[in-house]
Design an enzyme around this catalytic site. Structure first.
Site, short mmCIF file in Angstrom:
data_model
loop_
_atom_site.label_atom_id
_atom_site.label_comp_id
_atom_site.label_asym_id
_atom_site.label_seq_id
_atom_site.Cartn_x
_atom_site.Cartn_y
_atom_site.Cartn_z
N ALA A 63 -51.15 39.26 -46.98
CA ALA A 63 -51.09 38.59 -45.72
C ALA A 63 -50.71 37.08 -46.07
CB ALA A 63 -52.41 38.49 -44.99
N GLY A 108 -53.08 42.46 -48.47
CA GLY A 108 -52.46 43.14 -47.29
C GLY A 108 -51.34 44.08 -47.88
N GLU A 111 -53.01 47.10 -48.99
CA GLU A 111 -53.41 47.86 -47.74
C GLU A 111 -52.58 48.28 -46.99
OE1 GLU A 111 -55.34 43.83 -46.72
OE2 GLU A 111 -57.36 44.85 -46.45
N GLU A 131 -58.51 39.19 -52.52
CA GLU A 131 -59.34 38.28 -51.43
C GLU A 131 -60.30 37.65 -51.81
OE1 GLU A 131 -57.92 41.43 -51.21
OE2 GLU A 131 -56.95 41.51 -49.22
N1 CAA Z 1 -48.87 34.34 -48.56
C1 CAA Z 1 -47.68 33.34 -48.40
N2 CAA Z 1 -47.03 33.05 -49.31
C2 CAA Z 1 -46.72 33.96 -50.41
C3 CAA Z 1 -47.75 34.81 -50.83
C4 CAA Z 1 -48.78 35.07 -49.66
N3 CAA Z 1 -49.76 36.15 -49.80
N4 CAA Z 1 -47.27 35.41 -51.96
C5 CAA Z 1 -46.27 34.70 -52.37
N5 CAA Z 1 -46.11 33.82 -51.67
C6 CAA Z 1 -44.93 32.85 -51.65
C7 CAA Z 1 -45.17 31.74 -52.65
O1 CAA Z 1 -46.08 30.43 -51.87
C8 CAA Z 1 -44.10 31.29 -52.90
O2 CAA Z 1 -43.40 30.50 -51.93
P1 CAA Z 1 -42.55 29.03 -52.25
O3 CAA Z 1 -41.46 29.54 -53.01
O4 CAA Z 1 -42.24 28.16 -51.11
O5 CAA Z 1 -43.60 28.05 -53.10
C9 CAA Z 1 -43.13 32.56 -53.03
O6 CAA Z 1 -43.92 33.52 -52.42
C10 CAA Z 1 -42.91 32.84 -54.25
O7 CAA Z 1 -44.38 33.09 -55.03
P2 CAA Z 1 -44.69 32.35 -56.32
O8 CAA Z 1 -43.95 31.04 -56.73
O9 CAA Z 1 -45.96 32.37 -56.59
O10 CAA Z 1 -44.33 33.64 -57.43
P3 CAA Z 1 -45.11 34.13 -58.75
O11 CAA Z 1 -43.90 35.20 -59.30
O12 CAA Z 1 -45.41 32.96 -59.61
O13 CAA Z 1 -46.28 34.69 -58.54
C11 CAA Z 1 -47.71 36.28 -57.27
C12 CAA Z 1 -46.22 35.82 -57.70
C13 CAA Z 1 -48.58 36.40 -58.36
C14 CAA Z 1 -47.77 37.36 -56.33
C15 CAA Z 1 -48.32 34.91 -56.72
O14 CAA Z 1 -47.24 34.73 -55.52
C16 CAA Z 1 -49.47 35.11 -55.68
O15 CAA Z 1 -50.59 35.25 -56.40
N6 CAA Z 1 -49.28 35.63 -54.38
C17 CAA Z 1 -50.66 35.58 -53.49
C18 CAA Z 1 -51.35 37.01 -53.73
C19 CAA Z 1 -52.34 37.31 -53.17
O16 CAA Z 1 -53.32 36.34 -53.11
N7 CAA Z 1 -52.41 38.39 -51.96
C20 CAA Z 1 -53.43 38.28 -51.17
C21 CAA Z 1 -53.48 37.57 -49.74
S1 CAA Z 1 -54.92 37.43 -48.78
C22 CAA Z 1 -54.72 39.07 -47.82
O17 CAA Z 1 -53.88 39.73 -48.02
C23 CAA Z 1 -55.81 39.01 -46.72
C24 CAA Z 1 -55.84 40.50 -46.10
O18 CAA Z 1 -56.39 41.37 -46.50
C25 CAA Z 1 -55.44 40.78 -44.86
#
Ligand code: CAA
Length: 258
Positions: A63, A108, A111, A131
């Site tokens: 998400a 998400g 999920e 999360e």
């Molecule tokens: N939300 C918003 N933006 C996201 C995102 C997310 N979950 N995951 C990645 N992005 C965005 C980054 O912010 C980045 O945007 P910018 O270029 O504008 O900075 C772009 O996607 C590329 O990501 P990275 O530069 O971080 O890419 P990376 O290869 O270095 O890392 C990754 C990849 C390991 C997936 C890292 O992006 C990451 O850890 N993302 C978050 C993963 C996460 O924690 N997901 C769970 C979210 S909480 C949830 O889902 C709640 C629920 O159950 C409803």
């Protein structure tokens, strides 16, 4: 401009979450587009759906953390409900949905894959529920579906510690059915979808409903659910076609969904 693309190939629909620059993260707009795409599926013309993410790197990276970062308690609950409603719609779609997990399936994204009937993964797939490291619980069904899909202890480890699971481990956990080199994943998903689509559609739908509904009730009620659905197949043309062909030692005519 929709964040979800939909393409029909014969009886198979291919749905792609297309927000590649954010690794297909699910914000409110993407969720709304996903719901609209699900609602638009022509269930008379479609027998199986393949769901994937745009690009080579990510199925869905979760998400949208930026959008969630400022939510209040009430808004958080509403956002969770929105995601849950859309994912439940996907899970209860009458026809099977195959997740072609082509990279990150985090939060998400994991999920979303769990709301599908079957998961196939590319070798670079990574599953996790990160999360608790963000100060929240999973919000789109992860605490429920992960623990119902793999063993509870491993699910709890993933939920509490955010442990990442790569494709080979996902296979051994039964989280995915098969793992393919990245460039072969969609071909394999399409092949499986087409195989499903060749079988009697009413029987496939009834099998999905029997499994999904049956898992929610006790075994005595579950068996009755199966009996009713089994019985209902006997008033279909496809049952006559399939069984007559067997008795006459020939292949059935293509099934007609009647
Ligand atoms: N939300 C918003 N933006 C996201 C995102 C997310 N979950 N995951 C990645 N992005 C965005 C980054 O912010 C980045 O945007 P910018 O270029 O504008 O900075 C772009 O996607 C590329 O990501 P990275 O530069 O971080 O890419 P990376 O290869 O270095 O890392 C990754 C990849 C390991 C997936 C890292 O992006 C990451 O850890 N993302 C978050 C993963 C996460 O924690 N997901 C769970 C979210 S909480 C949830 O889902 C709640 C629920 O159950 C409803």
């Amino acid at each position: 401009m929709s964040f979800v693309k939909y393409e029909q190939t014969g009886f198979v629909g291919v749905m792609t979450i297309d927000r590649e620059k954010a690794l297909n993260a699910l914000n409110s707009e993407v969720l709304a587009d996903l719901e609209a795409a699900i609602d638009a599926i022509d269930l008379d013309a479609t027998r199986c759906v393949v769901l994937t993410g745009a690009g080579q790197k990510s199925f869905v990276a979760g998400a949208d953390i930026g959008e969630m970062s400022t939510l209040t308690k009430a808004e958080g609950e509403a956002f969770g409900k929105k995601g849950n409603d859309v994912f439940r719609k996907l899970e209860t779609l009458p026809i099977p949905v195959i997740a072609a997990v082509n990279g990150f399936a985090l939060g998400g994204g994991c999920e979303l894959s769990l709301s599908c009937d079957i998961r196939l993964a590319s070798e670079n797939a990574v599953f996790a529920q990160p999360e608790t490291g963000l100060g929240i619980t999973p919000g789109f069904g992860g605490t429920q579906r992960l623990a119902r899909t793999i063993n509870v202890g491993k699910a709890k480890e993933m939920l509490y510690a955010g442990t990442k699971v790569k494709a080979d481990e996902a296979l051994s956990l039964g989280l995915v059915n098969a793992v393919y080199p990245a460039d072969e994943l969609m071909g394999a998903a399409m092949k499986l979808a087409e195989k499903i689509a060749r079988n009697a559609p009413i029987a496939v739908r009834a099998s999905k409903k029997a499994v999904n509904d049956g898992l929610q009730v006790n075994i005595d009620e579950a068996i009755v659910i199966e009996e009713k659905l089994f019985g209902s197949c006997f008033e279909t043309e496809d049952q006559k076609n399939g069984m007559t062909a067997f008795v006459e030692k020939r292949k059935p005519e293509p099934f007609v969904n009647r």
